[in-house]
Design a protein around this motif. Structure first.
Motif, PDB file in Angstrom:
ATOM      1  N   TYR A  96      -4.042  10.560 -16.950  1.00 37.33           N
ATOM      2  CA  TYR A  96      -4.569   9.868 -15.778  1.00 37.33           C
ATOM      3  C   TYR A  96      -4.216  10.678 -14.528  1.00 37.33           C
ATOM      4  O   TYR A  96      -3.325  11.526 -14.557  1.00 37.33           O
ATOM      5  N   THR A  97      -4.904  10.387 -13.444  1.00 43.58           N
ATOM      6  CA  THR A  97      -4.459  10.858 -12.141  1.00 43.58           C
ATOM      7  C   THR A  97      -3.593   9.756 -11.554  1.00 43.58           C
ATOM      8  O   THR A  97      -4.086   8.657 -11.275  1.00 43.58           O
ATOM      9  N   LEU A  98      -2.301  10.021 -11.424  1.00 46.41           N
ATOM     10  CA  LEU A  98      -1.352   8.997 -11.010  1.00 46.41           C
ATOM     11  C   LEU A  98      -1.176   8.982  -9.495  1.00 46.41           C
ATOM     12  O   LEU A  98      -1.016  10.031  -8.873  1.00 46.41           O
ATOM     13  N   LEU A  99      -1.179   7.800  -8.930  1.00 51.45           N
ATOM     14  CA  LEU A  99      -0.844   7.657  -7.519  1.00 51.45           C
ATOM     15  C   LEU A  99       0.657   7.367  -7.423  1.00 51.45           C
ATOM     16  O   LEU A  99       1.091   6.305  -6.984  1.00 51.45           O
ATOM     17  N   LEU A 100       1.436   8.339  -7.891  1.00 52.34           N
ATOM     18  CA  LEU A 100       2.891   8.226  -7.947  1.00 52.34           C
ATOM     19  C   LEU A 100       3.516   9.599  -7.739  1.00 52.34           C
ATOM     20  O   LEU A 100       2.908  10.609  -8.098  1.00 52.34           O
ATOM     21  N   PRO A 101       4.740   9.638  -7.220  1.00 47.64           N
ATOM     22  CA  PRO A 101       5.458  10.920  -7.172  1.00 47.64           C
ATOM     23  C   PRO A 101       5.933  11.328  -8.561  1.00 47.64           C
ATOM     24  O   PRO A 101       5.744  10.593  -9.546  1.00 47.64           O
ATOM     25  N   GLU A 102       6.563  12.493  -8.659  1.00 49.50           N
ATOM     26  CA  GLU A 102       7.105  12.957  -9.937  1.00 49.50           C
ATOM     27  C   GLU A 102       8.185  12.000 -10.435  1.00 49.50           C
ATOM     28  O   GLU A 102       8.819  11.290  -9.658  1.00 49.50           O
ATOM     29  N   LYS A 103       8.399  11.998 -11.756  1.00 48.76           N
ATOM     30  CA  LYS A 103       9.376  11.091 -12.352  1.00 48.76           C
ATOM     31  C   LYS A 103      10.770  11.284 -11.753  1.00 48.76           C
ATOM     32  O   LYS A 103      11.510  10.317 -11.528  1.00 48.76           O
ATOM     33  N   GLU A 104      11.153  12.534 -11.491  1.00 46.63           N
ATOM     34  CA  GLU A 104      12.477  12.800 -10.925  1.00 46.63           C
ATOM     35  C   GLU A 104      12.644  12.116  -9.575  1.00 46.63           C
ATOM     36  O   GLU A 104      13.729  11.621  -9.238  1.00 46.63           O
ATOM     37  N   THR A 286       8.267   3.355  -4.084  1.00 48.78           N
ATOM     38  CA  THR A 286       7.435   4.503  -4.482  1.00 48.78           C
ATOM     39  C   THR A 286       6.060   4.046  -4.965  1.00 48.78           C
ATOM     40  O   THR A 286       5.580   4.481  -6.006  1.00 48.78           O
ATOM     41  N   ARG A 287       5.440   3.179  -4.215  1.00 52.09           N
ATOM     42  CA  ARG A 287       4.153   2.578  -4.586  1.00 52.09           C
ATOM     43  C   ARG A 287       3.506   2.016  -3.325  1.00 52.09           C
ATOM     44  O   ARG A 287       4.053   2.126  -2.225  1.00 52.09           O
ATOM     45  N   SER A 288       2.352   1.388  -3.498  1.00 54.54           N
ATOM     46  CA  SER A 288       1.726   0.697  -2.373  1.00 54.54           C
ATOM     47  C   SER A 288       2.607  -0.481  -1.961  1.00 54.54           C
ATOM     48  O   SER A 288       3.371  -1.004  -2.770  1.00 54.54           O
ATOM     49  N   TRP A 289       2.508  -0.894  -0.730  1.00 56.78           N
ATOM     50  CA  TRP A 289       3.306  -1.997  -0.205  1.00 56.78           C
ATOM     51  C   TRP A 289       2.368  -3.059   0.328  1.00 56.78           C
ATOM     52  O   TRP A 289       1.177  -2.836   0.524  1.00 56.78           O
ATOM     53  N   LYS A 290       2.894  -4.231   0.570  1.00 53.91           N
ATOM     54  CA  LYS A 290       2.051  -5.397   0.820  1.00 53.91           C
ATOM     55  C   LYS A 290       1.214  -5.293   2.091  1.00 53.91           C
ATOM     56  O   LYS A 290       0.041  -5.672   2.111  1.00 53.91           O
ATOM     57  N   TRP A 291       1.793  -4.779   3.173  1.00 58.84           N
ATOM     58  CA  TRP A 291       1.125  -4.800   4.475  1.00 58.84           C
ATOM     59  C   TRP A 291       0.342  -3.511   4.753  1.00 58.84           C
ATOM     60  O   TRP A 291      -0.002  -3.230   5.907  1.00 58.84           O
ATOM     61  N   HIS A 292       0.035  -2.730   3.727  1.00 54.23           N
ATOM     62  CA  HIS A 292      -0.597  -1.419   3.938  1.00 54.23           C
ATOM     63  C   HIS A 292      -1.930  -1.502   4.666  1.00 54.23           C
ATOM     64  O   HIS A 292      -2.346  -0.556   5.336  1.00 54.23           O
ATOM     65  N   THR A 293      -2.623  -2.656   4.568  1.00 53.73           N
ATOM     66  CA  THR A 293      -3.939  -2.776   5.216  1.00 53.73           C
ATOM     67  C   THR A 293      -3.851  -2.887   6.732  1.00 53.73           C
ATOM     68  O   THR A 293      -4.880  -2.869   7.410  1.00 53.73           O
ATOM     69  N   LEU A 294      -2.638  -2.962   7.275  1.00 52.57           N
ATOM     70  CA  LEU A 294      -2.495  -2.918   8.739  1.00 52.57           C
ATOM     71  C   LEU A 294      -3.090  -1.633   9.305  1.00 52.57           C
ATOM     72  O   LEU A 294      -3.550  -1.590  10.448  1.00 52.57           O
ATOM     73  N   SER A 295      -3.126  -0.596   8.486  1.00 54.40           N
ATOM     74  CA  SER A 295      -3.713   0.678   8.936  1.00 54.40           C
ATOM     75  C   SER A 295      -5.182   0.555   9.307  1.00 54.40           C
ATOM     76  O   SER A 295      -5.688   1.321  10.133  1.00 54.40           O
ATOM     77  N   ARG A 296      -5.862  -0.421   8.719  1.00 52.49           N
ATOM     78  CA  ARG A 296      -7.300  -0.567   9.000  1.00 52.49           C
ATOM     79  C   ARG A 296      -7.543  -0.883  10.467  1.00 52.49           C
ATOM     80  O   ARG A 296      -8.590  -0.534  11.020  1.00 52.49           O
TER      81      ARG A 296
END
Length: 384
Positions: A96-104, A286-296
């Protein structure tokens, strides 16, 4: 490594509020959401073409392996999904193409002990913390601590589900030992805890820098003051956030992102210490957060930026109005927080005058907000 891919579909793991914000930024891609049960508001969005119900990690992994496709952007929305991916990271990264940083990098920030150690090496200020090795070790050191203190897990994942809180405020040595003994007796080893200095002031002093980064370079970011959360003391989720500009924490967040060669979405949390008059690092999601749509409200969307970067399209972030003051609210829970905590209604009114973004309400995609209201009693029981 995070590299350009020919993204032609998106698969979101999770169906709560942040997932709704993500699927609304799909840039025309077909979107599937994976949820644990039918009580998920994202499944009602018009932008979701398929809902997959998998009530266990085993079932979900089976589904994901049957649909493996490097052109699918896989987007986890909670820590338990990240743990699932991390347990077989190489396979997921290859398929997959992951929307995540490296495991380390995930491993560094999953555990607050390693996160604080890493940030200390960068010279980034953080709350003073003590990491007990055992109950006896804690007993030997309680007299050396400055009270009040916060007793919290190094890794949050199973703590809240077991004890119903993210952390406990302890006002003296007796309360700290009593609470630690109770936690230890419940089967949660004290060596998995932190004893941390208490930063006063509550959510009004709580800040976050949300980023989309590639190989340590920030491609889009937003800074917010998260003035209300539920619960107000040690919150599980933000209920009201306001855009702001704070160069100190933005610089510190950029340091962390660069030092880890971070790729993906991330929320870097800080709290202002009124005693030391500085911002102190708390953690990274290390993921999306709840209020991210404030950027809109400023003219861009984080997931849109991710997709546009993969497709080689021009960034909307470059034209965003970063000087604009805007606010985001999850109205239903925020009203409950206001009433429960008897907050100053004049201050609450002033904050709502800045409101530009609602967590779910959208005239072009109305069903998630409607279903959230109808399902709220069940969702409350399930989450709390």
């Amino acid at each position: 490594m995070f590299r350009n891919a020919n993204i032609n579909r998106m698969l979101v793991l999770g169906g709560h509020i942040q997932a709704v914000g993500l699927v609304r930024q799909a840039e025309g891609l077909p979107v599937a959401v994976c949820v644990k049960d039918g009580w998920a508001v994202a499944r009602f969005s018009k932008y979701v073409s398929e809902t997959i119900v998998a009530d266990s990690d085993e079932k979900l992994v089976s589904v994901l392996k049957s649909r493996a496709d490097k052109n699918t952007l896989l987007v986890p929305t909670s820590d338990d999904y990240i743990d699932m991916i991390s347990s077989d990271y190489e396979w997921f990264a290859a398929n997959y193409t992951l929307l995540l940083p490296e495991k380390e990098v995930i491993d560094i920030f999953k555990n607050k002990r390693s996160a604080y150690s890493f940030c200390e090496q960068l010279g980034i200020k953080q709350p003073t913390s003590f990491c007990p090795k055992s109950i006896d070790d804690l007993k030997c050191n309680v007299s050396n601590l400055q009270y009040p203190v916060v007793l919290k897990p190094a890794v949050m994942y199973d703590f809240h589900s077991k004890f119903g809180k993210k952390a406990f405020l302890c006002r003296d040595a007796e309360e700290l030992l009593s609470r630690a003994n109770a936690i230890n007796d419940a089967g949660y080893d004290v060596s998995r805890l932190l004893v941390q200095e208490f930063l006063s002031g509550g959510p009004r002093n709580l800040y976050s820098v949300g980023v989309f980064a590639v190989d340590g370079e920030i491609k889009a970011s937003i800074t917010a003051n998260r003035i209300r959360q539920n619960p107000m003391d040690f919150g599980n989720s933000t209920t009201f956030a306001i855009t702001c500009q704070q160069s100190d924490i933005e610089h510190a967040a950029a340091q962390i992102i660069k030092a880890t060669q971070y790729s993906g979405l991330g929320e870097v949390e800080f709290m202002y210490d009124v005693k030391d008059r500085c911002y102190k690092f708390l953690e990274i999601n290390t993921r999306s957060w709840k209020w991210h749509t404030l950027s809109r409200a400023l003219g861009f969307g984080f997931l849109s930026e991710v997709i546009r970067w993969h497709k080689g399209l021009e960034s909307n972030f470059n034209a965003a109005n970063m000087n604009k003051v805007a606010a985001w609210a999850e109205r239903l829970t925020d009203f409950a927080v206001v009433i429960k905590n008897r907050l100053d209604l004049n201050e609450v009114y002033k904050s709502y005058k800045m409101l530009k973004c609602n967590a779910l309400l959208s005239l072009s995609d109305p069903l998630p907000a409607l279903m959230y209201v109808l399902m709220s009693p069940i969702l409350y029981v399930k989450r709390y």
